[in-house]
Design an enzyme around this catalytic site. Structure first.
Site, PDB file in Angstrom:
ATOM      1  N   LEU A  15      76.651 -24.377  -3.622  1.00  0.00           N
ATOM      2  CA  LEU A  15      77.330 -25.293  -4.544  1.00  0.00           C
ATOM      3  C   LEU A  15      77.957 -24.534  -5.713  1.00  0.00           C
ATOM      4  CD1 LEU A  15      74.906 -28.347  -4.895  1.00  0.00           C
ATOM      5  CD2 LEU A  15      77.116 -28.254  -3.734  1.00  0.00           C
ATOM      6  N   GLY A  16      77.717 -23.247  -5.750  1.00  0.00           N
ATOM      7  CA  GLY A  16      78.255 -22.476  -6.873  1.00  0.00           C
ATOM      8  C   GLY A  16      77.280 -22.420  -8.039  1.00  0.00           C
ATOM      9  N   GLU A 140      68.229 -18.299 -12.753  1.00  0.00           N
ATOM     10  CA  GLU A 140      68.702 -19.096 -11.611  1.00  0.00           C
ATOM     11  C   GLU A 140      67.739 -18.916 -10.451  1.00  0.00           C
ATOM     12  OE1 GLU A 140      72.521 -17.793 -10.095  1.00  0.00           O
ATOM     13  OE2 GLU A 140      72.289 -19.001  -8.298  1.00  0.00           O
ATOM     14  N   ASP A 147      62.825 -26.329  -0.230  1.00  0.00           N
ATOM     15  CA  ASP A 147      62.545 -25.190   0.657  1.00  0.00           C
ATOM     16  C   ASP A 147      61.102 -24.739   0.434  1.00  0.00           C
ATOM     17  OD1 ASP A 147      65.221 -25.232   1.220  1.00  0.00           O
ATOM     18  OD2 ASP A 147      65.727 -23.443   0.041  1.00  0.00           O
ATOM     19  N   GLU A 149      59.987 -21.729   0.766  1.00  0.00           N
ATOM     20  CA  GLU A 149      59.970 -20.428   0.076  1.00  0.00           C
ATOM     21  C   GLU A 149      60.091 -20.528  -1.433  1.00  0.00           C
ATOM     22  OE1 GLU A 149      62.249 -19.468   3.938  1.00  0.00           O
ATOM     23  OE2 GLU A 149      62.040 -21.159   2.573  1.00  0.00           O
ATOM     24  N   LYS A 189      73.111 -41.001  -3.968  1.00  0.00           N
ATOM     25  CA  LYS A 189      71.760 -40.976  -3.367  1.00  0.00           C
ATOM     26  C   LYS A 189      71.203 -39.568  -3.159  1.00  0.00           C
ATOM     27  CE  LYS A 189      69.904 -44.488  -1.722  1.00  0.00           C
ATOM     28  NZ  LYS A 189      69.430 -45.562  -2.618  1.00  0.00           N
ATOM     29  N   CYS A 379      85.426   3.940  -1.939  1.00  0.00           N
ATOM     30  CA  CYS A 379      84.262   4.461  -1.216  1.00  0.00           C
ATOM     31  C   CYS A 379      84.666   4.857   0.210  1.00  0.00           C
ATOM     32  CB  CYS A 379      83.115   3.467  -1.272  1.00  0.00           C
ATOM     33  SG  CYS A 379      81.517   4.268  -1.137  1.00  0.00           S
ATOM     34  N   MET A 382      88.066   5.860   0.391  1.00  0.00           N
ATOM     35  CA  MET A 382      88.418   7.227  -0.009  1.00  0.00           C
ATOM     36  C   MET A 382      88.118   8.187   1.143  1.00  0.00           C
ATOM     37  SD  MET A 382      86.972   9.809  -2.936  1.00  0.00           S
ATOM     38  CE  MET A 382      85.833  10.694  -1.873  1.00  0.00           C
ATOM     39  N   HIS A 514      82.515   2.681  -6.944  1.00  0.00           N
ATOM     40  CA  HIS A 514      82.996   1.300  -6.832  1.00  0.00           C
ATOM     41  C   HIS A 514      83.429   0.779  -8.197  1.00  0.00           C
ATOM     42  CE1 HIS A 514      81.632   0.382  -2.689  1.00  0.00           C
ATOM     43  NE2 HIS A 514      80.760   1.342  -2.936  1.00  0.00           N
ATOM     44  N   GLU A 516      85.044  -1.746  -8.846  1.00  0.00           N
ATOM     45  CA  GLU A 516      85.045  -3.217  -8.915  1.00  0.00           C
ATOM     46  C   GLU A 516      83.778  -3.779  -9.569  1.00  0.00           C
ATOM     47  OE1 GLU A 516      84.645  -1.389  -6.236  1.00  0.00           O
ATOM     48  OE2 GLU A 516      83.535  -2.378  -4.626  1.00  0.00           O
TER      49      GLU A 516
HETATM   50  N1  GLN Z   1      79.631   4.409   4.765  1.00  0.00           N
HETATM   51  C1  GLN Z   1      80.029   5.281   3.719  1.00  0.00           C
HETATM   52  C2  GLN Z   1      78.868   6.067   3.161  1.00  0.00           C
HETATM   53  O1  GLN Z   1      77.748   5.704   3.347  1.00  0.00           O
HETATM   54  C3  GLN Z   1      80.746   4.527   2.626  1.00  0.00           C
HETATM   55  C4  GLN Z   1      79.896   3.524   1.933  1.00  0.00           C
HETATM   56  C5  GLN Z   1      80.683   2.521   1.140  1.00  0.00           C
HETATM   57  O2  GLN Z   1      81.877   2.391   1.334  1.00  0.00           O
HETATM   58  N2  GLN Z   1      80.029   1.778   0.266  1.00  0.00           N
HETATM   59  O3  GLN Z   1      79.060   7.053   2.505  1.00  0.00           O
END
Ligand code: GLN
Length: 549
Positions: A15-16, A140, A147, A149, A189, A379, A382, A514, A516
């Site tokens: 549900l977000g 959260e 459930d 668990e 409900k 990752c 690259m 990463h 991101e």
């Molecule tokens: N599979 C690659 C590694 O283990 C890259 C991992 C990834 O992209 N997070 O190095």
């Protein structure tokens, strides 16, 4: 003393709840409070690190290298000081692991170890540790009320309500209020039943956040209030938003933060939501629109790359660009070729594990490199770029990562233990590379070479970014690769390749880390802003179509 807001969910999952929790955190922070956030996951895995993205979506990596639930990504994107890494995500498995460890050490002095009080005490201690010194800790609870668990977690938060008192604990329950099109009716409900379930285990919610397609009419809110013993004004309508970043304002307008503040006896300044308003404004008034291909695995499961998708959007917000992401299975590139990439203004190859579609990713890099299309590799994105350059520019035929071919003649990407052996004998390490090699996890320092695309994008030469991978670029091949024009623009303190770029390409950059995970909508992230800026230029024909050799 820290106060707690506990967020449970009912009726159905998905549900977000994570976003709702993050948005509540954002509006409380906008009223001058310090916030910490915790996710409790009722499953038995000790952490989500080993779970398939099909099951669980992305694994979010925190600063300290903990592999956590993707909801922590929402928290960090919405709240500035949201998570304390490993103390911000607890699963049933981790709680039991700790209790069993204590039992084996004899810490319980011969007592019979039971769910109540030992497991619940462990949960309460974990929550308090994760709360830190924040004014308010939002907790959260994953899963759905009812459930099996989740019971120990609900029992623990019930106890905390009694122990800390009603002026230090708020219970928020998120439910679904469906609309039945055939009878044109809104159904309350399921919400009534969900609250009944919650009350049967001793928790009376203070606030209901009701998810629905359309705003809930007053009449339905009144009905829900009456049947659930919740104040009418505390029945919040969380209707579907066309934009995630509108949710903080939507909740604030209905007084959600005010209700929390009042119950906790806090006298707070007005909420300053100007940053969120600016984001919505930027998203609604783009000055350009671009198409970006994301070529990977699990492309029908957007949650697998949620942080990356968000980071690209943040790049769009900060350049006033509408970013349309096209999810393309790398297997399709293998079977149908790169033609469908022709209409793209930018190409991303995200992180990943396993060899499925790997050749398609390598071909994708080649296409981006040869056609001068902005390329961002993350990752694995690259690693495939290094393989592509090795094969097609350095003449290293059959170059590969040992993750996918242990017998490759040119292991340009391999486990450190493999490429550091004098003999270069990879086979003797087969066993270890099966599953093993340790994962490089979490934030590490990186030096960027002055004057490179990476350094100019960040505007500095020392950065910290998060990792989650096992394999590394093989340093024994660096000289050969550099001769092709490939540049190693970022290195770790222990001399591992962190960033590569191709200077004679309009915009070609890939990172072992990463980025991101550290992007958020308010600040954006230098690499994503840089990438989307280049993508825009490509779209507007300002970049050369083909890279000059
Ligand atoms: N599979 C690659 C590694 O283990 C890259 C991992 C990834 O992209 N997070 O190095």
């Amino acid at each position: 003393m820290t106060s707690y807001v506990f967020i449970t969910g009912g009726v159905v999952s998905s549900l977000g709840k994570g976003i709702t929790s993050a948005c509540l955190g954002a509006i409380l922070e906008a009223r001058g409070l310090t916030i910490s956030m915790i996710k409790l996951d009722p499953y038995i895995n000790v952490d989500p690190g080993t779970m398939s993205p099909f099951q669980h979506g992305e694994v979010f990596v925190t600063h300290d290298g903990t592999e956590t639930d993707l909801d922590l990504g929402h928290y960090e994107r919405f709240v500035r000081t949201a998570t304390g890494g490993r103390h911000s995500n607890y699963t049933t498995g981790r709680i039991y692991e700790s209790v069993i460890g204590k039992e084996r050490r004899g810490d319980y002095l011969g007592a019979t170890v039971q769910v109540i009080p030992h497991i619940t005490d462990e949960i309460k201690q974990s929550i308090k540790k994760g709360a830190g010194n924040a004014d308010i800790c939002l907790v959260e609870i994953g899963g759905t009320v009812g459930d099996i668990e989740s019971l120990p977690f609900l029992e623990a938060i019930r106890q905390m309500g009694i122990e800390l008192g009603h002026d230090h604990v708020v219970y928020v329950h998120l439910t679904l209020v469906p609309f039945i099109p055939t009878s044109s009716e809104i159904k309350t409900k399921p919400t009534q039943h969900s609250v009944k379930e919650l009350r049967s285990i001793g928790i009376q919610p203070d606030i209901l956040v009701c998810r629905s397609e359309q705003p809930l009419p007053l009449e339905q809110r009144k009905k829900i209030a009456l049947f659930t013993n919740v104040q009418e004004k505390a029945v919040i309508s969380a209707y579907d938003a066309d934009d995630l970043y509108k949710i903080p304002a939507m909740m604030h307008e209905q007084g959600l933060d005010g209700i929390v503040a009042k119950q906790l006896g806090l006298d707070l300044p007005e909420a300053d939501l100007s940053e969120w308003e600016a984001i919505v404004e930027a998203k609604q008034n783009p000055t350009s629109e671009v198409n970006v291909a994301m070529v990977g695995k699990y492309m029908d499961l957007k949650d697998s790359y949620i942080s990356l998708v968000e980071a690209l959007m943040h790049g769009g917000i900060h350049t006033r660009t509408r970013v349309n992401i096209h999810f393309i299975e790398s297997r399709d590139i293998e079977q149908q070729g790169t033609d469908r990439l022709r209409t793209m203004d930018g190409i991303v190859v995200p992180g990943g594990f396993g060899d499925r579609g790997i050749e398609g990713k390598i071909e994708t890099v080649r296409f981006a490199r040869e056609n001068g299309i902005p390329y961002l590799g993350i990752c694995l994105g690259m690693q495939v770029a290094v393989i592509e350059v090795a094969r097609n520019l350095a003449g290293l035929e059959g170059a590969m990562s040992t993750e996918f071919n242990k017998k490759t003649p040119h292991p340009v990407v391999a486990l450190i233990t493999e490429w550091q052996t004098e003999s270069g004998n990879i086979e003797q390490r087969d066993e270890q590379s099966e599953m093993g090699g340790t994962m490089r996890l979490g934030a590490q320092e990186i030096s960027l070479k002055e004057g490179t695309l990476a350094a100019t994008s960040y505007g500095k030469t020392t950065i910290e970014e998060r990792h989650r991978h096992r394999y590394e670029v093989n340093n024994n091949y660096r000289d050969q690769l550099e001769k092709t024009g490939l540049r190693f623009s970022g290195l770790s303190v222990d001399d591992l390749v962190e960033v590569i770029e191709i200077p004679n390409h309009p915009w070609f950059l890939a990172s072992q880390f990463h980025p991101e995970f550290t992007s958020n909508p308010r600040d954006g992230h230098p690499l994503f802003i840089g990438f989307i800026t280049a993508v825009r230029k490509h779209h507007e024909g300002q970049l050369p179509k083909v890279a000059e050799a």
